[in-house]
Design a protein around this motif. Structure first.
Motif, PDB file in Angstrom:
ATOM      1  N   MET A  37     -15.546  -8.783 -27.478  1.00  0.00           N
ATOM      2  CA  MET A  37     -14.481  -7.786 -27.369  1.00  0.00           C
ATOM      3  C   MET A  37     -14.039  -7.359 -28.760  1.00  0.00           C
ATOM      4  SD  MET A  37     -10.773  -8.113 -25.420  1.00  0.00           S
ATOM      5  CE  MET A  37     -11.489  -8.063 -23.783  1.00  0.00           C
ATOM      6  N   ALA A  74      -9.638  -3.523 -28.843  1.00  0.00           N
ATOM      7  CA  ALA A  74      -9.535  -3.741 -27.406  1.00  0.00           C
ATOM      8  C   ALA A  74      -8.715  -4.996 -27.105  1.00  0.00           C
ATOM      9  CB  ALA A  74     -10.921  -3.860 -26.787  1.00  0.00           C
ATOM     10  N   TYR A  75      -8.823  -5.998 -27.966  1.00  0.00           N
ATOM     11  CA  TYR A  75      -8.071  -7.235 -27.738  1.00  0.00           C
ATOM     12  C   TYR A  75      -6.579  -7.001 -27.925  1.00  0.00           C
ATOM     13  CZ  TYR A  75      -6.501 -12.055 -28.014  1.00  0.00           C
ATOM     14  OH  TYR A  75      -5.827 -13.236 -27.798  1.00  0.00           O
TER      15      TYR A  75
END
Length: 373
Positions: free
Chosen positions: A317, A321-322
């Motif tokens: 990821m 996005a995290y």
């Protein structure tokens, strides 16, 4: 369709039946329900027996001294509060068809079971003893499972047929190639009733479609992890005609509270390949904070964290996005409460390469600000 106490009980029961049928991390298989108190009050007590009953020689003339075993209690904070509020347009509460209510109850039960699996899994990982292996293959996965069995036996975890092994799909494919794996069809009804798909090295095996970074397996025994759950507001059909917003509509509503707790770390074993972060927690200098230190498993010094993540991070990821909070090992103060779970990821080239979980205990939190010098 009138809303009454009897229908609320029936609707709530139907949702819980759906939850039980859909949960991989099911009650009785992964979690026990041995607690005292009402979850809707915000916390329950779990009995923990520190010592087994003493056995000594009996003296026929003088009898035997009375001993007293100490049973203590640990607190399980009910930290999850989930609700169902599903609109059914075009019907008031008295006229909504049974099949529409049934469909919404079915959907609500499925969604709740998925969230229970996610939250329960996070607590298990945070409370587990991790095992990091360089790589898993069909030639070494059985040896890895046997090593887990050995360590659990040395920790006096009962070998009573209730030990479980949750295996993610990639690792499960390797398990299926082991000649030691016994399918459920060969084991009889008792194994099938647990939902297990087979057995290996004494563990009941379930496939667990989990994508947590580098996680391969999770082993344990239901005696050492507790789930407490109750409806705070029973499931019912609520007419929305007085809402001032909806006309000719109703909603299926309900509110469920629950919490999870690992009682013994050595009873829950997580396996990561190629590895996970080793995290230590200590009280911060600011009241109500804890500090996380990463001592192993890192490939760099770029970290981010989330407190009580709604879902666990997947390998690869991206940082964007995290969306976690930047963490400096041994320095960053994290505001937390007892029972919280901290997820820390190691980022390399802008992507998640490993993860670790830590459960916050009372001794990990600063009680008051450090005195100024």
């Amino acid at each position: 369709m009138p809303t009454n106490h009897e229908s609320q009980k029936r609707y709530s029961r139907l949702v819980l039946e759906k939850v039980r049928s859909e949960c991989v991390l099911a009650d009785g298989f992964v979690f026990n329900n041995d607690y005292e108190g009402d979850p809707t009050a915000g916390a329950v007590k779990i009995p923990v027996r520190d010592d087994e009953v003493a056995v000594s020689d009996y003296d026929k003339a003088n009898g035997i001294e009375v001993t007293h075993g100490a049973t203590t209690y640990t607190t399980l904070v009910i930290d999850k509060d989930k609700a169902i509020n599903e609109l059914i347009d075009g019907y008031d509460a008295e006229s909504v068809p049974d099949e529409l209510v049934a469909d919404r109850l079915d959907s609500g039960g499925y969604s709740l079971s998925r969230q229970l699996d996610t939250d329960g899994g996070t607590v298990l990982l945070a409370g587990s003893t991790p095992l990091n292996v360089t790589a898993l293959a069909k030639d070494n996965i059985y040896d890895t499972i046997v090593d887990i069995r050995k360590e659990m036996s040395k920790a006096n975890i009962p070998d009573d047929g209730k030990r479980y092994l949750l295996v993610v799909p990639d690792a499960f494919a390797l398990v299926l190639k082991c000649p030691e794996f016994i399918s459920a069809s060969e084991l009889g009804d008792e194994v099938k009733q647990t939902g297990a798909v087979g057995k290996i090295a004494g563990f009941l095996v379930k496939e667990w479609n989990d994508t947590t970074a580098n996680l391969a397996m999770l082993a344990g025994h239901p005696k050492f992890a507790t789930r407490a759950m109750e409806w705070k507001v029973a499931v019912h059909v609520q007419d929305l005609k007085g809402s001032g917003k909806y006309i000719g509509a109703c909603a299926v509503q309900g509110r469920n509270v629950y919490g999870h707790k690992v009682l013994r770390s050595k009873a829950i074993r997580s396996v990561y390949a190629p590895g996970s972060l080793t995290i230590g927690l200590a009280a911060g200098e600011t009241a109500g904070t804890t500090i996380a230190t990463i001592s192993a498993g890192n490939t760099g010094t770029t970290y981010a964290y989330k407190l009580n993540p709604a879902s666990r991070v997947a390998f690869g990821m991206t940082t964007a996005a995290y969306g976690g909070t930047t963490l400096t090992s041994g320095t960053t103060e994290i505001t937390a409460s007892e029972g919280d779970v901290i997820e820390i990821v190691n980022l390399s080239s802008g992507k998640v390469v490993s993860v670790g979980y830590a459960a916050v205990g009372a001794n990990h939190i600063a009680a008051e600000a450090a005195a100024s010098e």
